[in-house]
Scaffold this active site. Structure first.
Site, PDB file in Angstrom:
ATOM      1  N   ARG A  51       8.180  76.448  98.134  1.00  0.00           N
ATOM      2  CA  ARG A  51       9.000  75.256  98.335  1.00  0.00           C
ATOM      3  C   ARG A  51      10.185  75.242  97.360  1.00  0.00           C
ATOM      4  NH1 ARG A  51       5.769  69.580  98.539  1.00  0.00           N
ATOM      5  NH2 ARG A  51       6.239  69.489  96.323  1.00  0.00           N
ATOM      6  N   LYS A  80       7.180  80.268  86.572  1.00  0.00           N
ATOM      7  CA  LYS A  80       5.942  80.254  85.798  1.00  0.00           C
ATOM      8  C   LYS A  80       4.863  79.538  86.606  1.00  0.00           C
ATOM      9  CE  LYS A  80       3.949  77.552  83.169  1.00  0.00           C
ATOM     10  NZ  LYS A  80       2.622  77.886  83.723  1.00  0.00           N
ATOM     11  N   PRO A  81       3.906  80.309  87.157  1.00  0.00           N
ATOM     12  CA  PRO A  81       2.823  79.657  87.910  1.00  0.00           C
ATOM     13  C   PRO A  81       1.796  79.074  86.933  1.00  0.00           C
ATOM     14  CG  PRO A  81       2.476  82.029  87.874  1.00  0.00           C
ATOM     15  CD  PRO A  81       3.760  81.763  87.104  1.00  0.00           C
ATOM     16  N   ALA A  82       0.887  78.256  87.430  1.00  0.00           N
ATOM     17  CA  ALA A  82      -0.189  77.722  86.584  1.00  0.00           C
ATOM     18  C   ALA A  82      -1.116  78.864  86.161  1.00  0.00           C
ATOM     19  CB  ALA A  82      -0.965  76.660  87.344  1.00  0.00           C
ATOM     20  N   GLY A 100       4.181  69.145  88.972  1.00  0.00           N
ATOM     21  CA  GLY A 100       2.970  69.016  88.160  1.00  0.00           C
ATOM     22  C   GLY A 100       2.741  67.559  87.822  1.00  0.00           C
ATOM     23  N   GLU A 129       8.762  66.954  90.717  1.00  0.00           N
ATOM     24  CA  GLU A 129       7.774  66.549  91.732  1.00  0.00           C
ATOM     25  C   GLU A 129       6.486  66.267  90.976  1.00  0.00           C
ATOM     26  OE1 GLU A 129       8.169  66.064  94.916  1.00  0.00           O
ATOM     27  OE2 GLU A 129      10.141  66.960  95.251  1.00  0.00           O
ATOM     28  N   LEU A 130       6.160  64.981  90.795  1.00  0.00           N
ATOM     29  CA  LEU A 130       5.094  64.628  89.853  1.00  0.00           C
ATOM     30  C   LEU A 130       3.884  64.009  90.561  1.00  0.00           C
ATOM     31  CD1 LEU A 130       7.527  63.312  87.093  1.00  0.00           C
ATOM     32  CD2 LEU A 130       6.679  65.636  87.440  1.00  0.00           C
ATOM     33  N   CYS A 145      -1.262  66.014  95.460  1.00  0.00           N
ATOM     34  CA  CYS A 145      -0.450  64.918  94.922  1.00  0.00           C
ATOM     35  C   CYS A 145      -0.309  63.809  95.952  1.00  0.00           C
ATOM     36  CB  CYS A 145       0.922  65.447  94.528  1.00  0.00           C
ATOM     37  SG  CYS A 145       1.715  66.332  95.869  1.00  0.00           S
ATOM     38  N   GLU A 156      -4.263  58.734  88.860  1.00  0.00           N
ATOM     39  CA  GLU A 156      -4.432  59.749  89.896  1.00  0.00           C
ATOM     40  C   GLU A 156      -5.834  60.353  89.727  1.00  0.00           C
ATOM     41  OE1 GLU A 156      -1.884  63.216  89.369  1.00  0.00           O
ATOM     42  OE2 GLU A 156      -1.603  63.270  91.536  1.00  0.00           O
TER      43      GLU A 156
HETATM   44  P1  NAD Z   1       0.200  70.125  84.978  1.00  0.00           P
HETATM   45  O1  NAD Z   1       1.290  69.149  84.755  1.00  0.00           O
HETATM   46  O2  NAD Z   1      -0.905  70.181  84.010  1.00  0.00           O
HETATM   47  O3  NAD Z   1       0.806  71.603  85.044  1.00  0.00           O
HETATM   48  C1  NAD Z   1       1.865  71.926  85.915  1.00  0.00           C
HETATM   49  C2  NAD Z   1       2.565  73.160  85.374  1.00  0.00           C
HETATM   50  O4  NAD Z   1       3.149  72.850  84.113  1.00  0.00           O
HETATM   51  C3  NAD Z   1       1.643  74.351  85.146  1.00  0.00           C
HETATM   52  O5  NAD Z   1       2.344  75.524  85.465  1.00  0.00           O
HETATM   53  C4  NAD Z   1       1.382  74.257  83.658  1.00  0.00           C
HETATM   54  O6  NAD Z   1       1.039  75.508  83.086  1.00  0.00           O
HETATM   55  C5  NAD Z   1       2.716  73.788  83.137  1.00  0.00           C
HETATM   56  N1  NAD Z   1       2.666  73.123  81.835  1.00  0.00           N
HETATM   57  C6  NAD Z   1       1.660  72.387  81.328  1.00  0.00           C
HETATM   58  N2  NAD Z   1       1.993  71.928  80.103  1.00  0.00           N
HETATM   59  C7  NAD Z   1       3.241  72.368  79.850  1.00  0.00           C
HETATM   60  C8  NAD Z   1       4.158  72.238  78.742  1.00  0.00           C
HETATM   61  N3  NAD Z   1       3.838  71.529  77.665  1.00  0.00           N
HETATM   62  N4  NAD Z   1       5.355  72.833  78.824  1.00  0.00           N
HETATM   63  C9  NAD Z   1       5.693  73.525  79.904  1.00  0.00           C
HETATM   64  N5  NAD Z   1       4.889  73.695  80.982  1.00  0.00           N
HETATM   65  C10 NAD Z   1       3.677  73.124  80.953  1.00  0.00           C
HETATM   66  O7  NAD Z   1      -0.317  69.855  86.456  1.00  0.00           O
HETATM   67  P2  NAD Z   1      -1.486  70.603  87.234  1.00  0.00           P
HETATM   68  O8  NAD Z   1      -2.784  70.145  86.708  1.00  0.00           O
HETATM   69  O9  NAD Z   1      -1.221  72.066  87.311  1.00  0.00           O
HETATM   70  O10 NAD Z   1      -1.245  70.035  88.705  1.00  0.00           O
HETATM   71  C11 NAD Z   1      -1.694  68.823  89.127  1.00  0.00           C
HETATM   72  C12 NAD Z   1      -0.606  67.776  89.050  1.00  0.00           C
HETATM   73  O11 NAD Z   1       0.515  68.196  89.812  1.00  0.00           O
HETATM   74  C13 NAD Z   1      -1.017  66.455  89.648  1.00  0.00           C
HETATM   75  O12 NAD Z   1      -0.551  65.407  88.852  1.00  0.00           O
HETATM   76  C14 NAD Z   1      -0.315  66.446  91.007  1.00  0.00           C
HETATM   77  O13 NAD Z   1      -0.103  65.180  91.549  1.00  0.00           O
HETATM   78  C15 NAD Z   1       0.931  67.141  90.677  1.00  0.00           C
HETATM   79  N6  NAD Z   1       1.541  67.677  91.888  1.00  0.00           N
HETATM   80  C16 NAD Z   1       2.668  67.077  92.366  1.00  0.00           C
HETATM   81  C17 NAD Z   1       3.239  67.537  93.540  1.00  0.00           C
HETATM   82  C18 NAD Z   1       4.477  66.902  94.106  1.00  0.00           C
HETATM   83  O14 NAD Z   1       5.105  67.511  94.963  1.00  0.00           O
HETATM   84  N7  NAD Z   1       4.879  65.724  93.676  1.00  0.00           N
HETATM   85  C19 NAD Z   1       2.664  68.618  94.221  1.00  0.00           C
HETATM   86  C20 NAD Z   1       1.520  69.207  93.697  1.00  0.00           C
HETATM   87  C21 NAD Z   1       0.974  68.735  92.522  1.00  0.00           C
END
Ligand code: NAD
Length: 458
Positions: free
Chosen positions: A150, A165-167, A219, A241-242, A275, A361
C-alpha cells in the site's frame, strides 16, 4: 539482484511462528549503518527512476501485480507462518496486497496537472505534481504484505524510491515481495528492505538524513506520535496510518443476518488484529438479546487463529479481566488451540464506556456489546475516543444509516458492510488515527509535491 537487503550486520534475529512459538527463520539485524546505505541506494536510484516514463513504471508495477498473484500459495503460507493468521485470511491479504500494484499501475499514467488562467487575465498557471524523493516506509506486522504494498506501489508509481522497515515479527513477507519486485523489473536501489530489532535506531537514522523527503508510517498511535515529533525537526512530509477503535452500530430494523455476517468479518478477521477491527458493538435495545444469542453461538463455534505474541495475549487478557472485575460479563467464549499464543473468541456484555476495553484498541478477538436506545447518546459514546479510523453501521433504512454514518467521527464507514478496505478508495483516519490517505488517487498524492509555474507573455 536489483532489490537489495543491505546489511553490514553480523547479527541476525529469529522470526517465530505464533502457532507454535518455534523459530522458522533468521534474518540480518539491520543497524544505523545499514539504514544509511539503504538511503545511499535509494538516493542514487532516484534520478533515473523518477525520470523513467510513467508508462514504463506502470508496466513494472503491473508485472509485480501478476507475479504476486501467481505466487499466492507460497506468499500466503509465508504470511501464515510468521504472522499466524489463517490460510483464508492470508490468501485474502495476498490478493489485497497485489491489488495495490494493479491500481497504482493504472494511476501511474494519470497524475495530470492543471492549466489555468489567472482571475485577472493575462497570466497563465501550470500546476504539476512531482515525486517527493526518497521515502522512508515503516510497517506493522498485522498485514505484512498489504501494509508494505500500500506504500511501495504508490511511491514507485509517483517516481519515488523507498527504504522499508518491516516489523521485526514479520520481515519475511516484505523480503519475499522485494524479491518479486526485482523479477518485475524494479531497478537496483529503488526498493531496499531493512529488517531490524532496533527500529528506533534505523528509523531515526532515516529521519535525520536530509536525503529522505518523506515518512509514511503504519502502526500504533503511540509510535506515530514519537515519529511525528522526530519528523518535526526536519519538517518532514509525513503520512500516518494509526490505530483504531471502531464502533459497529446496529439499529432496531437492521437486517440481523447481514449484520451478523458483517460483524464476523469486521471483528474476527486476523483474530481481531486489524486497525479496522470492530471493537465496540452498539446494538439497539430491541434486538440486543437476539444479536447476543446469535453472535454468541458463532463465537462459541470459533477456533481462533493465534495472536502475534505472548505480549499480545497478556494485553487482551488484562483488558478482559479488568472489564469483568468492573462488572462486565463473559457471555460467550470460543475455543483456543492448545499451542501457540492464543486467546479465545469472547463476547462481553455489560461493557461501560469508561472501561479500558471500550476506550483502547483491543487488537484481539473480543466483542464488547453496549446497548443503546437514543441515537444522539449512542453517537456521543461512539465518538468518545481519541481514534477515528473505521466505523460500521447496519440499518434497515438508508436515511438512518446515512444519518448515523455522517454523525460518526471516522475516516471510513461501512454501511451494511463489514469491510472497508479497497485499493481504489482513500483509506485513513481522522483524529488520532492518522494523517493522510492510502489507496485511491489520494494515495499517489502522498508521494508527490505540487509545483506551479506562473507564466507570462511580455
Ligand atoms: P507498532 O506501532 O508497535 O509498530 C509499527 C512499526 O513501527 C513496526 O515496524 C515497529 O518496528 C516500528 N517501531 C516501533 N517503535 C518504533 C520507534 N520507537 N521508532 C521507530 N519505529 C518504531 O505497531 P504494531 O504493533 O506493529 O501494529 C499494530 C498497530 O498498527 C495497531 O495500533 C493498528 O491499529 C495499527 N495499524 C494501523 C493501520 C492503518 O492503516 N491505520 C493498519 C494496520 C495497523
Amino acid at each position: 539482484m536489483t532489490v537489495t537487503t543491505t546489511s553490514t550486520a553480523t547479527r541476525r534475529f529469529e522470526v517465530r511462528n505464533p502457532a507454535t512459538t518455534e523459530p522458522i527463520a533468521s534474518v540480518p539485524d539491520g543497524t544505523a549503518a545499514d539504514a544509511t546505505s539503504a538511503v545511499d541506494a535509494a538516493a542514487g536510484a532516484f534520478p533515473a527512476w523518477s525520470a523513467t516514463a510513467p508508462r514504463v513504471r506502470a508496466e513494472v508495477l503491473r508485472r509485480a501485480y501478476e507475479l504476486i498473484v501467481d505466487d499466492t500459495d507460497r506468499l500466503a503460507a509465508l504470511i501464515t507462518s510468521e504472522n499466524g493468521k489463517s490460510d483464508a485470511d492470508a490468501r485474502a491479504e495476498v490478493g489485497y496486497a497485489a491489488e495495490f500494484f494493479r491500481w497504482f499501475s493504472e494511476e501511474a499514467v494519470r497524475t495530470e496537472g492543471e492549466y489555468g488562467v489567472s482571475p485577472a487575465g493575462g497570466t497563465r498557471t501550470v500546476v504539476t505534481h512531482r515525486p517527493v524523493g526518497v521515502a522512508a516506509l515503516v510497517t506493522p506486522w498485522n498485514f505484512p504484505a498489504a501494509m508494505a504494498t500500500r506504500k511501495i506501489a504508490p511511491a514507485l508509481a509517483a517516481g519515488c524510491t523507498v527504504v522499508l522497515k518491516p516489523a521485526a515479527e514479520t520481515p519475511l513477507t516484505a523480503l519475499a515481495i522485494a524479491s518479486l519486485l526485482t523479477q518485475a523489473g524494479v531497478p537496483d536501489g529503488v526498493v531496499t528492505v531493512v529488517p531490524t530489532t532496533t527500529p528506533a535506531e534505523v528509523v531515526s537514522t532515516w529521519l535525520a538524513d536530509d536525503r529522505v523527503r518523506k515518512l509514511s508510517f503504519t502502526g500504533s498511535t503511540g509510535v506515530g506520535r514519537v515519529l511525528l515529533k522526530q519528523a518535526a525537526d526536519r519538517v518532514l512530509n509525513s503520512s500516518m496510518e494509526l490505530g483504531g477503535n471502531a464502533p459497529f452500530v446496529i439499529t432496531a430494523d437492521a437486517d440481523l443476518d447481514a449484520a451478523l455476517a458483517g460483524a464476523m468479518i469486521a471483528k474476527f478477521r486476523n483474530a481481531g488484529q486489524a486497525c479496522t477491527a470492530a471493537n465496540r458493538f452498539f446494538v439497539h435495545a430491541d434486538v440486543v438479546d437476539e444479536f447476543v444469542a446469535r453472535f454468541g453461538a458463532e463465537v462459541e463455534a470459533l477456533d481462533i487463529a493465534p495472536l502475534i505474541s505472548a505480549d499480545a495475549v497478556a494485553k487482551v487478557t488484562a483488558l478482559v479481566d479488568e472489564a469483568v472485575a468492573a462488572g462486565a460479563v463473559v457471555r460467550h467464549q470460543g475455543l483456543a488451540g492448545p499451542d501457540g499464543w492464543r486467546y479465545p473468541a469472547t463476547l462481553l456484555t455489560g461493557v461501560l464506556p469508561e472501561m479500558r476495553i471500550a476506550r483502547e484498541e483491543v487488537f484481539g478477538p473480543v466483542v464488547s456489546v453496549i446497548t443503546w436506545t437514543d441515537r444522539d447518546e449512542m453517537l456521543a459514546q461512539a465518538n468518545d475516543s481519541e481514534h477515528g479510523l473505521a466505523a460500521y453501521v447496519y440499518a434497515g433504512r438508508l436515511q438512518d444509516a446515512l444519518r448515523i454514518a455522517e454523525g460518526l467521527e471516522a475516516g471510513m464507514v461501512g454501511v451494511n458492510r463489514g469491510v472497508v478496505s479497497d485499493p481504489s478508495t482513500p483509506f485513513g483516519g481522522v483524529k488520532q488515527s492518522g494523517i493522510g490517505r492510502e489507496g485511491a488517487r489520494a494515495g499517489i498524492r502522498e508521494y508527490q509535491e505540487t509545483q506551479y509555474f506562473s507564466l507570462d507573455w511580455p
